[in-house]
Enzyme design. Structure first.
Site, mmCIF file in Angstrom:
data_model
loop_
_atom_site.group_PDB
_atom_site.id
_atom_site.type_symbol
_atom_site.label_atom_id
_atom_site.label_comp_id
_atom_site.label_asym_id
_atom_site.label_seq_id
_atom_site.Cartn_x
_atom_site.Cartn_y
_atom_site.Cartn_z
ATOM 1 C CG HIS A 267 -1.777 -1.140 1.439
ATOM 2 N ND1 HIS A 267 -2.938 -1.326 0.751
ATOM 3 C CD2 HIS A 267 -1.678 -2.208 2.285
ATOM 4 C CE1 HIS A 267 -3.540 -2.438 1.158
ATOM 5 N NE2 HIS A 267 -2.782 -2.994 2.078
HETATM 6 C C1 BDR Z 1 -3.105 0.715 5.306
HETATM 7 O O1 BDR Z 1 -3.284 0.171 6.606
HETATM 8 C C2 BDR Z 1 -2.076 -0.319 7.111
HETATM 9 O O2 BDR Z 1 -2.249 -1.617 7.560
HETATM 10 C C3 BDR Z 1 -1.048 -0.192 6.029
HETATM 11 O O3 BDR Z 1 0.181 0.219 6.581
HETATM 12 C C4 BDR Z 1 -1.608 0.844 5.090
HETATM 13 O O4 BDR Z 1 -1.212 2.152 5.439
HETATM 14 C C5 BDR Z 1 -3.809 -0.174 4.294
HETATM 15 O O5 BDR Z 1 -5.153 -0.240 4.577
#
Ligand code: BDR
Ligand code: CA
Length: 337
Positions: A267
């Site tokens: 992400h």
């Molecule tokens: C987001 O949530 C976290 O678990 C990850 O680091 C990312 O920023 C994805 O939904």
């Protein structure tokens, strides 16, 4: 400030803005606001591996994937891994604006950076609160030259905007990871984790009027760490490459099982990749509202993707990513460390 000084300051500001727009060689000044998290860690490494284009003024930690004592420590571990103990790291807010903190150890492990063996950092944590650093930096640097890169819940940014509304107009851009439209949700059926954890903060940020580009799940689910990508990191034979491979190995196990996919979404590095090569992303400038009232859909990003309302667009909501180009860039940069 006198009128003459104000005029001078605004002329200097617009000159800097002009230079930044016309001189691609001038690094973009950013603050990374983060809750590491393995994918946050890879995003920080990508930024620190790109000094020609990006100058990291500081890193502010926020509670999110794991509690604040761990996120601030993890941010320092990552800076040291990148050979950049000089980057100032600040602890910010330890809990959402009004709600109880929700964490994600089920994805990231107990430390947030589970996977490889890690030593405690030796670089210091700055004494200043992260929110004060954000406010001071935006007031000190020429207006329109500092980009905020939130990779976690938006608590620090919203707190800074609430305490010092004058800084909002000085923000060059907010490029953040958060939200979803077609992918809907990951922490609940309706919401993405970062927005879900602190929806009131997200609402403040999305209604602030600052220029926003967001990387929702719709984009990040195209940045899948498939086996050849992970092997590419491992083959580097460097400490950074080995760490990135071990981190992706760890958090993949959860997402592969959940989504039945060949890899896990990386992400947060999408935010930094956008600063480096914005052409690899495409999306729509639309209105995005945040659900704060309903328990069922708390933290949902109600994005007007099809423009069916007359609500004013407030965010560039990305939808597509050239995944091959993304991994080429990431691999080339991590190899530099
Ligand atoms: C987001 O949530 C976290 O678990 C990850 O680091 C990312 O920023 C994805 O939904
Ligand atoms: Ca994150």
């Amino acid at each position: 400030m006198s009128a003459a000084l104000r005029t001078h300051a605004s002329r200097v500001d617009s000159q800097v803005e002009l230079q930044r727009n016309t001189n691609p060689r001038m690094p973009r000044n950013i603050i990374i606001d983060t809750d590491p998290g393995q994918d946050d860690a890879v995003a920080i490494l990508l930024a620190l591996a790109s000094p020609g284009e990006i100058e990291v003024l500081g890193i502010t930690a926020v509670a999110g994937n794991v509690p604040l004592p761990l996120t601030q420590k993890n941010a320092r571990i990552v800076c040291e891994l990148a050979g950049r103990p000089d980057v100032p790291v600040f602890a910010g807010c330890s809990a959402p604006l009004t709600r109880t903190l929700v964490t994600a150890e089920h994805v990231h492990g107990k430390t947030g950076l589970d996977g490889p063996q890690l030593s405690d950092p030796t670089m210091p944590l700055q004494e200043w609160h992260g929110v004060d650093f954000i406010i001071d930096t935006l007031r000190r640097e020429p207006s329109g030259t500092v980009t905020l890169c939130p990779l976690g819940p938006l608590t620090n940014i919203a707190t800074a905007f609430q305490r010092a509304p004058d800084i909002i107009a000085r923000v060059a851009e907010i490029v953040l990871m958060g939200g979803a439209y077609f992918q809907v949700g990951n922490i609940t059926p309706a919401a993405e984790f970062n927005i879900y954890v602190d929806p009131e903060a997200a609402e403040i940020v999305f209604r602030s009027g600052a220029p926003i580009t967001t990387m929702p799940l719709d984009v990040t689910h195209k940045a899948l760490t498939t086996a050849p990508h992970v092997q590419g990191f491992r083959n580097m034979g460097t400490k950074a490459g080995t760490m990135v491979a071990a981190w992706t190995d760890f958090f993949e196990r959860f997402d592969k099982e959940k989504y039945g996919s060949d890899g896990a979404p990386l992400h947060d590095p999408c935010v930094i990749a956008y600063l480096l090569e914005p052409e690899m992303f495409s999306g729509r400038h639309v209105n995005v509202e945040i659900e704060t009232k309903s328990n069922l859909t708390r933290g949902m990003t109600v994005a007007d993707w099809w423009r069916v309302t007359d609500r004013t667009p407030n965010a560039m909501f990305m939808g597509h990513l050239d995944a091959d180009r993304f991994f080429d860039l990431l691999t080339e940069r991590i190899a530099r460390l």
